[in-house]
Design an enzyme around this catalytic site. Sequence first.
Site, PDB file in Angstrom:
ATOM      1  N   ASP A 190      28.811  33.824   0.239  1.00  0.00           N
ATOM      2  CA  ASP A 190      29.089  33.220   1.548  1.00  0.00           C
ATOM      3  C   ASP A 190      30.182  33.975   2.278  1.00  0.00           C
ATOM      4  O   ASP A 190      30.966  34.680   1.684  1.00  0.00           O
ATOM      5  CB  ASP A 190      29.588  31.786   1.349  1.00  0.00           C
ATOM      6  CG  ASP A 190      28.453  30.798   1.301  1.00  0.00           C
ATOM      7  OD1 ASP A 190      27.327  31.198   1.618  1.00  0.00           O
ATOM      8  OD2 ASP A 190      28.711  29.636   0.937  1.00  0.00           O
ATOM      9  N   LYS A 212      27.372  36.168   7.930  1.00  0.00           N
ATOM     10  CA  LYS A 212      28.296  37.178   8.428  1.00  0.00           C
ATOM     11  C   LYS A 212      29.186  36.605   9.509  1.00  0.00           C
ATOM     12  O   LYS A 212      30.278  37.080   9.754  1.00  0.00           O
ATOM     13  CB  LYS A 212      27.522  38.392   8.964  1.00  0.00           C
ATOM     14  CG  LYS A 212      26.842  39.170   7.852  1.00  0.00           C
ATOM     15  CD  LYS A 212      26.716  40.624   8.231  1.00  0.00           C
ATOM     16  CE  LYS A 212      26.541  41.532   7.019  1.00  0.00           C
ATOM     17  NZ  LYS A 212      25.230  41.515   6.429  1.00  0.00           N
ATOM     18  N   MET A 328      36.046  22.042   9.327  1.00  0.00           N
ATOM     19  CA  MET A 328      35.044  22.336  10.360  1.00  0.00           C
ATOM     20  C   MET A 328      35.335  21.580  11.659  1.00  0.00           C
ATOM     21  O   MET A 328      34.417  21.081  12.315  1.00  0.00           O
ATOM     22  CB  MET A 328      33.627  21.985   9.847  1.00  0.00           C
ATOM     23  CG  MET A 328      33.234  22.836   8.651  1.00  0.00           C
ATOM     24  SD  MET A 328      31.640  22.380   7.954  1.00  0.00           S
ATOM     25  CE  MET A 328      32.086  21.024   6.892  1.00  0.00           C
TER      26      MET A 328
HETATM   27  N1  SAH Z   1      33.329  24.442   0.120  1.00  0.00           N
HETATM   28  C1  SAH Z   1      34.414  24.809   1.020  1.00  0.00           C
HETATM   29  C2  SAH Z   1      34.217  24.233   2.406  1.00  0.00           C
HETATM   30  C3  SAH Z   1      33.054  24.810   3.153  1.00  0.00           C
HETATM   31  S1  SAH Z   1      32.923  24.207   4.808  1.00  0.00           S
HETATM   32  C4  SAH Z   1      35.725  24.392   0.411  1.00  0.00           C
HETATM   33  O1  SAH Z   1      35.737  23.613  -0.557  1.00  0.00           O
HETATM   34  O2  SAH Z   1      36.751  24.875   0.884  1.00  0.00           O
HETATM   35  C5  SAH Z   1      33.719  25.448   5.710  1.00  0.00           C
HETATM   36  C6  SAH Z   1      35.052  24.977   6.218  1.00  0.00           C
HETATM   37  O3  SAH Z   1      36.024  25.070   5.186  1.00  0.00           O
HETATM   38  C7  SAH Z   1      35.646  25.805   7.333  1.00  0.00           C
HETATM   39  O4  SAH Z   1      35.110  25.462   8.568  1.00  0.00           O
HETATM   40  C8  SAH Z   1      37.094  25.430   7.254  1.00  0.00           C
HETATM   41  O5  SAH Z   1      37.323  24.163   7.790  1.00  0.00           O
HETATM   42  C9  SAH Z   1      37.266  25.326   5.753  1.00  0.00           C
HETATM   43  N2  SAH Z   1      37.799  26.564   5.149  1.00  0.00           N
HETATM   44  C10 SAH Z   1      37.235  27.272   4.154  1.00  0.00           C
HETATM   45  N3  SAH Z   1      38.025  28.287   3.791  1.00  0.00           N
HETATM   46  C11 SAH Z   1      39.122  28.223   4.536  1.00  0.00           C
HETATM   47  C12 SAH Z   1      40.321  28.971   4.612  1.00  0.00           C
HETATM   48  N4  SAH Z   1      40.531  30.024   3.846  1.00  0.00           N
HETATM   49  N5  SAH Z   1      41.272  28.609   5.506  1.00  0.00           N
HETATM   50  C13 SAH Z   1      41.075  27.530   6.299  1.00  0.00           C
HETATM   51  N6  SAH Z   1      39.961  26.792   6.280  1.00  0.00           N
HETATM   52  C14 SAH Z   1      38.997  27.122   5.409  1.00  0.00           C
END
Ligand code: SAH
Length: 399
Positions: A190, A212, A328
């Site tokens: 991802d 991407k 999100m």
């Molecule tokens: N499974 C992931 C979430 C996926 S949904 C988890 O547990 O983190 C995608 C959302 O995760 C993004 O829109 C953002 O809100 C958040 N996100 C993921 N990585 C991030 C990061 N490094 N910094 C800030 N927000 C992040």
Amino acid sequence: MTGYPLLLDITHRRVVVVGGGQVAARRAQGLVDAGAEVVVVAPEVVDELRVDGVVVVERGFAPTDLDGAWLAVACTDVEAVNAAVAEAARARQIFCVRADAAAEGTARTPAVARLGEVTVAVNGGDDPGRARALRDAVAAALEAGDLPVRAHRRTAGGSVALVGGGPGDPELITVRGRRVVADADVVVVDRLAPRQLLDGLPDDVEVIDCGKSAHRHNLTQDEINAVLVARARAGLRVVRLKGGDPFVFGRGGEEWLACLAAGVPVTVVPGISSALAAPALAGIPLTHRGVAADFTVVSGHLDPGRPAEEGVDWPGLAANAGTLVILMAMDRLGLIADALIANGRPAGTPAAVVHRAASEEERVVRARLDGIDAAAREAGVGAPAVVVVGAVVDVLGGR
Ligand code: SAH
């Protein structure tokens, strides 16, 4: 001594261990594990030697004890006895390990680590501490996938591992996640996964990139499910490398069910969700004594104007005093803040946006709830970001 390294097949072969203490017990156990027929000779033995696979002869050593043995191990605490064992072994042309004085024996035992089908054996030039340190370092690097080898042979039949990669920094994946990635034949990755890990993969590993940019995925979820199943059915070890945790807004559950329906073995390796990592890295504790005793993680990707049964119960969340963690949310942050305030959260509640946590582009914007959207826009901070709402935002004084 230069020495000639060997790996001995001692299955069902007699090995005589002379000595009845803890050293003898450790050596005997290693020999039993390797399948040897172990005979221990000593006037007295510790309980650890009274185990399956070890025959104990309770008396002093006699040279004829070595008749029919393939290997002798001298580990009493009496030098003269160990020397007598070495001498009896020499007379019978049997190799002898001396625990008290390696150089006086004719064989050395290395420091050993086993991982999958790999055996690492290290001799430290008769410095056992050095051998153990090097063995530990190699084992740790192997375990972490830092070395360009695979410790585990491909088993018959493929499999899928849903691996949580953490928030993006390659150091924030788990040790197991790292190892599973290092052993993969195919990595389906991802956008928000720790993509730097891909650089270390061998050339023959297939990398399938699923996203991407935020709004343009080059594979649909159904296509991803189909790829996971097809590659696993072809006998490959497939790793689905995701950002954060696979089961937190990661659609990992759907992939799990697709594998299950196809009869493909599937496992999950938990990851540090950005819901936890982003606030922590920004210096925001999600709970803090006297400030917040609970937190709720919600998705902000739906319009907050929808009725609760269709999405998130914003009125309910607004009324609750706990910490809110919203993923999100950047497309609708203004609407979300308005909905929370309209339903009772004070407009002055501290809020923060943590953008690209655990990366070099990490940025943190703090403002009152009624000003957080404007502040983020002004700072040019958008997705991906984690939004935190609650008094905990300021509890450590900001960073
Ligand atoms: N499974 C992931 C979430 C996926 S949904 C988890 O547990 O983190 C995608 C959302 O995760 C993004 O829109 C953002 O809100 C958040 N996100 C993921 N990585 C991030 C990061 N490094 N910094 C800030 N927000 C992040």
